[in-house]
Design an enzyme around this catalytic site. Structure first.
Site, mmCIF file in Angstrom:
data_model
loop_
_atom_site.group_PDB
_atom_site.id
_atom_site.type_symbol
_atom_site.label_atom_id
_atom_site.label_comp_id
_atom_site.label_asym_id
_atom_site.label_seq_id
_atom_site.Cartn_x
_atom_site.Cartn_y
_atom_site.Cartn_z
ATOM 1 N N LYS A 140 3.529 -15.264 1.846
ATOM 2 C CA LYS A 140 3.848 -16.120 0.710
ATOM 3 C C LYS A 140 5.359 -16.301 0.679
ATOM 4 O O LYS A 140 6.050 -15.870 -0.252
ATOM 5 C CB LYS A 140 3.341 -15.467 -0.595
ATOM 6 C CG LYS A 140 1.835 -15.533 -0.781
ATOM 7 C CD LYS A 140 1.358 -16.909 -1.254
ATOM 8 C CE LYS A 140 1.741 -17.175 -2.693
ATOM 9 N NZ LYS A 140 1.313 -18.547 -3.120
ATOM 10 N N ASP A 188 -6.133 -7.170 3.792
ATOM 11 C CA ASP A 188 -7.295 -6.531 3.174
ATOM 12 C C ASP A 188 -8.221 -7.606 2.595
ATOM 13 O O ASP A 188 -9.431 -7.607 2.825
ATOM 14 C CB ASP A 188 -6.813 -5.580 2.065
ATOM 15 C CG ASP A 188 -7.964 -4.871 1.380
ATOM 16 O OD1 ASP A 188 -8.886 -4.423 2.078
ATOM 17 O OD2 ASP A 188 -7.948 -4.784 0.136
ATOM 18 N N ASP A 227 -2.478 -18.054 0.393
ATOM 19 C CA ASP A 227 -3.501 -18.660 -0.482
ATOM 20 C C ASP A 227 -4.152 -19.851 0.211
ATOM 21 O O ASP A 227 -5.377 -20.019 0.179
ATOM 22 C CB ASP A 227 -2.914 -19.050 -1.851
ATOM 23 C CG ASP A 227 -1.673 -19.934 -1.752
ATOM 24 O OD1 ASP A 227 -1.061 -20.014 -0.659
ATOM 25 O OD2 ASP A 227 -1.325 -20.559 -2.772
ATOM 26 N N TYR A 283 0.822 -1.217 0.000
ATOM 27 C CA TYR A 283 0.000 0.000 0.000
ATOM 28 C C TYR A 283 0.858 1.270 0.000
ATOM 29 O O TYR A 283 0.407 2.320 -0.411
ATOM 30 C CB TYR A 283 -0.904 0.039 1.232
ATOM 31 C CG TYR A 283 -2.242 -0.638 1.045
ATOM 32 C CD1 TYR A 283 -2.315 -1.968 0.669
ATOM 33 C CD2 TYR A 283 -3.428 0.057 1.263
ATOM 34 C CE1 TYR A 283 -3.540 -2.596 0.516
ATOM 35 C CE2 TYR A 283 -4.658 -0.564 1.116
ATOM 36 C CZ TYR A 283 -4.710 -1.892 0.749
ATOM 37 O OH TYR A 283 -5.923 -2.497 0.601
ATOM 38 N N ASP A 342 -11.883 -9.428 4.301
ATOM 39 C CA ASP A 342 -13.187 -9.405 3.625
ATOM 40 C C ASP A 342 -13.768 -10.810 3.561
ATOM 41 O O ASP A 342 -14.970 -11.015 3.758
ATOM 42 C CB ASP A 342 -13.060 -8.865 2.189
ATOM 43 C CG ASP A 342 -13.431 -7.394 2.098
ATOM 44 O OD1 ASP A 342 -13.299 -6.691 3.114
ATOM 45 O OD2 ASP A 342 -13.852 -6.944 1.008
HETATM 46 C C1 IPM Z 1 -10.389 -1.546 3.930
HETATM 47 C C2 IPM Z 1 -10.696 -0.869 2.616
HETATM 48 C C3 IPM Z 1 -9.595 0.126 2.327
HETATM 49 C C4 IPM Z 1 -8.307 -0.653 2.124
HETATM 50 C C5 IPM Z 1 -9.854 1.083 1.153
HETATM 51 C C6 IPM Z 1 -11.175 1.814 1.311
HETATM 52 C C7 IPM Z 1 -8.732 2.040 0.954
HETATM 53 O O1 IPM Z 1 -10.868 -1.816 1.614
HETATM 54 O O2 IPM Z 1 -10.269 -0.838 4.946
HETATM 55 O O3 IPM Z 1 -10.305 -2.777 3.949
HETATM 56 O O4 IPM Z 1 -8.009 -1.142 1.011
HETATM 57 O O5 IPM Z 1 -7.568 -0.785 3.098
HETATM 58 MG MG MG Z 2 -10.814 -3.830 2.302
#
Ligand code: IPM
Ligand code: MG
Length: 367
Positions: free
Chosen positions: A192, A248, A224, A142, A252
């Site tokens: 990884k 990230d 993975d 990032y 999710d």
């Molecule tokens: C998260 C989001 C952020 C990220 C975005 C909105 C920049 O997806 O907090 O997971 O990628 O970190």
């Molecule tokens: Mg995210």
């Protein structure tokens, strides 16, 4: 002693609506539990861009550095999709994380029993799920340099750099081990190392820090495989520690196991300040949901539970945090549902503020 200070940054889309409910909860704790906060509010994301031409004004950044904790709603929306990369709403969020040096992002994925049937996985695979992902938040791909889009041999090339120093890995490793000690004492580190040097170093530093945490069990997994294991048998995990980009994605994935993004909070923590509290920002895992913004449909629970995390991690009020979490759980168990928590069109969902009412009523009942 003065009251602890909170900076509220509702941001864009449903961020504003859900934060309005959090403010009512904050007031409740002041009125009923003598936990009074000095609350200020400011702009971030598209809302800041509209007024200042930047997704985070320097004055707002300075305020964020001074307060005891920041509560953030969500940033982004279709109005801002075509803005220059440097002023996109997300840049405001990333600047807060980077300049406050919030290196440890705690993302719990907990399956509320009342919602287990919402998961895309079978109930028995997710019911009782309680895992904590610790995502490194201030480094890796990032932020690594070089980055950009460059010309090379007559064509453009897009570059981002995965980069971790030992110190960056060391500090997030400590956060993960400390957390595991307060949970079930198990950490799985994901990278990884089979293809990336940064992964090899990550694994080595994890092992080294682990020497000081021998009471905690440490194991390693390629990221993975970790993704696969998360959907195969998520209950095998207690704490997962991983880098910024893998975190990230994996968070999710873990979030969706629980059935709804509308329920999940997060905490981003940095080094201790002079008063001993960590630099901290709390935000729901969900985004700004422009499709339902302004309609009173959003579920405020994730943002309210993020305030519960603030009570626990910034204000040493674990019991009050549990009180709030239990109130949310009770409301769910009673069948109160915002639209995101309904599978059929038949029943009538409650609005954002009705969900807030129900949680406040459950808090009253807890006294
Ligand atoms: C998260 C989001 C952020 C990220 C975005 C909105 C920049 O997806 O907090 O997971 O990628 O970190
Ligand atoms: Mg995210």
């Amino acid at each position: 002693m003065s009251n602890p200070s909170l900076l509220i940054l509702p941001g864009d889309g449903i961020g504003k609506e859900v934060m309005a409910e959090v403010r009512r909860i904050i007031e409740w704790f002041g009125d009923k539990r003598s936990l009074t906060f000095d609350v200020s509010e400011d702009l971030v994301g598209g809302a800041a861009y509209d007024v200042h031409g930047t997704p985070l004004h320097d004055d707002t950044m300075a305020k964020a550095q001074e307060v005891d904790a920041v509560l953030l709603g969500a940033v982004g929306g279709p109005d801002y999709d075509n803005l220059d990369f440097s002023v996109k709403p997300e840049r405001g969020l990333l600047r807060l994380r980077k300049e406050m040096d919030l290196f440890a992002n705690l993302r719990p994925a907990q399956c509320f029993d009342a919602l287990a049937d919402f998961s895309s996985l079978k109930r028995d695979i997710v019911s009782g799920l309680d895992i904590m992902i610790v995502r490194e938040l201030t480094s890796g791909s990032y932020f690594g340099e070089p980055r950009g889009i460059f010309e090379e041999d007559g064509q453009r090339v897009g570059i981002n750099t995965q980069r971790y120093t030992e110190a960056e890995i060391d500090r997030v490793a400590r956060s993960a081990f400390e957390l595991a000690r307060r949970r079930n004492n198990r950490v799985v580190s994901m990278e990884k190392a089979n293809v990336m040097e940064s992964g090899i170093l990550w694994r080595e530093v994890m092992e080294k820090v682990h020497q000081e945490y021998q009471d905690v069990e440490l194991s390693h997994m390629y990221a993975d495989n970790g993704a696969m294991q998360l959907v195969r048998a998520p209950k095998q995990f207690d704490v997962i520690v991983t880098d910024n980009l893998f975190g990230d994605i994996l968070s999710d994935c873990a979030a969706m196991l629980t059935g709804s993004l509308g329920m999940l909070p997060s905490a981003s923590l940095g080094a201790p300040m002079e008063n001993g509290r960590p630099k901290a920002m709390y935000e729901p895992v969900h985004g700004s949901a422009p499709d339902i913004a302004g309609q009173g449909k959003a579920n405020p629970s994730a943002c309210i539970l993020s305030f519960a995390m603030a009570l626990r991690y910034s204000f040493d009020a674990g019991e009050e945090a549990t009180r709030l979490e239990t109130a949310v759980e009770k409301v769910l168990a009673d069948g109160v549902r915002t639209a995101d928590l309904m599978q059929t069109e038949e029943a009538q969902p409650v609005s954002t503020s009705q969900m807030g009412d129900a949680i406040l009523a459950a808090l009253d009942a807890s006294l």
